[in-house]
Scaffold this motif. Structure first.
Motif, mmCIF file in Angstrom:
data_model
loop_
_atom_site.group_PDB
_atom_site.id
_atom_site.type_symbol
_atom_site.label_atom_id
_atom_site.label_comp_id
_atom_site.label_asym_id
_atom_site.label_seq_id
_atom_site.Cartn_x
_atom_site.Cartn_y
_atom_site.Cartn_z
ATOM 1 N N UNK A 104 -12.252 63.362 28.211
ATOM 2 C CA UNK A 104 -11.786 64.730 28.460
ATOM 3 C C UNK A 104 -12.724 65.789 27.891
ATOM 4 N N UNK A 105 -13.858 65.345 27.350
ATOM 5 C CA UNK A 105 -14.851 66.284 26.837
ATOM 6 C C UNK A 105 -14.757 66.582 25.356
ATOM 7 N N UNK A 414 -13.470 70.935 20.756
ATOM 8 C CA UNK A 414 -13.104 71.014 22.160
ATOM 9 C C UNK A 414 -13.468 72.336 22.787
ATOM 10 N N UNK A 415 -13.027 72.526 24.020
ATOM 11 C CA UNK A 415 -13.305 73.758 24.750
ATOM 12 C C UNK A 415 -12.052 74.163 25.536
ATOM 13 N N UNK A 416 -10.925 74.155 24.797
ATOM 14 C CA UNK A 416 -9.676 74.542 25.418
ATOM 15 C C UNK A 416 -8.814 73.397 25.889
#
Length: 419
Positions: A104-105, A414-416
């Protein structure tokens, strides 16, 4: 109203927060300044130590204990050099142990972080005061030092010198504090200071370690008693064996990595016992042996004391050694696992198969192959110094240096993303 110890622990926690933000350069500079200060104050440190030695001698303290307590100019310079070596080592704080990127990054990193506040409880050995202070500081931890009353003058002087040195650096002086050693109440209070102290490390005799393990509400790393063994295999090079045994027993018999028992394979006993008995006798070592050693001693006119059950378990800390003939490598390992303390064992052998079997079956923190047990030491392992030798299996085992004085934190970036 908070007790004196809790007030010290609160100051230590504040210092630990500051240390967590300190750069390697700042910590290394502090260690170097502390080292220089110790050397500059050798005379006053020795005066304090002489007072402790005089009081200890008057109370009938054993020679082995006095050796642990004694400081010399050379030993103080060695302590200072230990601080400099710690300064030269890579800072473990912030090291990435493992990392990965999830599908999921999310980016995961497990990094080393300080424990926070470490409590040290130790007997005699003023060098522990400096070693523990240096290792804790470099690894980002504040330390509360609780030495023995017998070394109170030495420890107080050493801590005063180091704290004064820290005033000339960016590291807070409360990163190093000495607890009162006048009575046992400070030990009990330290062991129950959960929430103020993150970790306790005992370093000393079996009774001290047992007390700390059984009574502490704070997590403990157990440093063990050193009933160390040397097994002379049937395939041993006896020209190597004798110097190793002599070094392991005689060089400094009061320390925990000195050999306390030798085990000789029966296949070489007739050949080897007379020579090793004589070699040990020539070095002033009293042998506590089984019937084989007693008989061989009579042949060379050297008295060997009959070994008792207590001898097999003894950490002499003196020029005494237990000795026994065993029927096989497995017999030697059985003896070690029955009486040993999981500290350090050694095998002398030219057989790779025998060495590997010994390693696989001897459950100890350190195992030497054709080398002296005296090498189980933080400085000898390249750690600069050590905070103790752990004989337990969780978190740390063997000589504990900088890395062992850290825990870990997972950092997830993360990025959101949401779950």
């Amino acid at each position: 109203m908070a007790s004196t110890l809790i007030e010290q622990a609160i100051r230590a926690r504040n210092a630990a927060r500051a240390l967590a933000l300190a750069s390697r350069a700042e910590k290394d500079a502090a260690l170097d300044v502390m080292a220089d200060a110790l050397v500059a104050d050798i005379a006053s440190i020795l005066t304090a130590n002489e007072h402790d030695l005089k009081l200890a001698a008057q109370s009938g303290t054993s020679t082995a204990y006095l050796d642990r307590l004694k400081l010399t100019a050379e030993r103080i310079e060695g302590m200072a050099n230990g601080l400099r070596q710690v300064a030269s080592l890579v800072d473990p704080v912030g090291d990435v142990i493992r990392s990965s990127t999830m599908a999921n990054g999310l980016e995961l990193r497990q990094v080393r972080v300080p424990f926070g506040v470490i409590g040290m409880i130790y007997e005699a050995r003023p060098n522990v005061t400096v070693d523990a202070a240096g290792i804790c500081l470099k690894s980002g931890n504040a330390v509360l030092l609780r030495g023995s009353n017998s070394a109170s003058n030495s420890n107080q002087k050493l801590v005063d010198v180091m704290r004064s040195a820290l005033e000339r650096t960016s590291v807070p002086r409360d990163a190093i504090q000495l607890l009162s050693a006048e009575d046992r109440s400070t030990v009990k209070e330290l062991l129950t200071a959960r929430g103020y102290v993150d970790l306790v490390i005992p370093r000393g005799g079996a009774d001290l370690i047992k007390t700390v393990i059984e009574e502490s509400r704070v997590p403990v790393i157990e440093t063990g008693v050193g009933n160390c063994h040397i097994y002379i295999d049937e395939n041993a090079d006896l020209n190597k064996a004798t110097p190793i045994i002599i070094n392991a027993k005689v060089q400094r018999p009061s320390v925990c990595n000195a050999a306390e028992t030798i085990l000789i394979h029966r296949a070489i006993a007739t050949q080897y016992l007379p020579s090793i008995i004589k070699a040990l006798h020539d070095q002033g070592v009293t042998i506590h042996g089984d019937q084989n050693f007693v008989a061989s001693g009579e042949q060379v006119n050297i008295k060997v004391l009959p070994a008792t059950e207590e001898d097999w378990r003894a950490e002499y800390g003196s020029l005494d050694i237990a000795a026994r003939v065993v029927d096989s490598l497995d017999d030697a390992v059985t003896h070690i696992r029955t009486y040993g303390t999981s500290h350090t064992e050694a095998i002398i052998t030219e057989s790779t198969e025998a060495a590997n079997r010994f390693i696989a079956t001897c459950d100890s923190a350190a195992i030497m192959v054709n080398a002296s047990t005296r090498f189980t030491d933080g400085e000898e392992f390249g750690f600069g110094a050590e905070i103790g030798i752990s004989t337990q299996k969780l978190h740390a085992r063997g000589p504990m240096g900088l890395a062992e004085m850290t825990s870990t934190t997972w950092i997830v970036t993360g990025n959101g993303q949401i779950r």
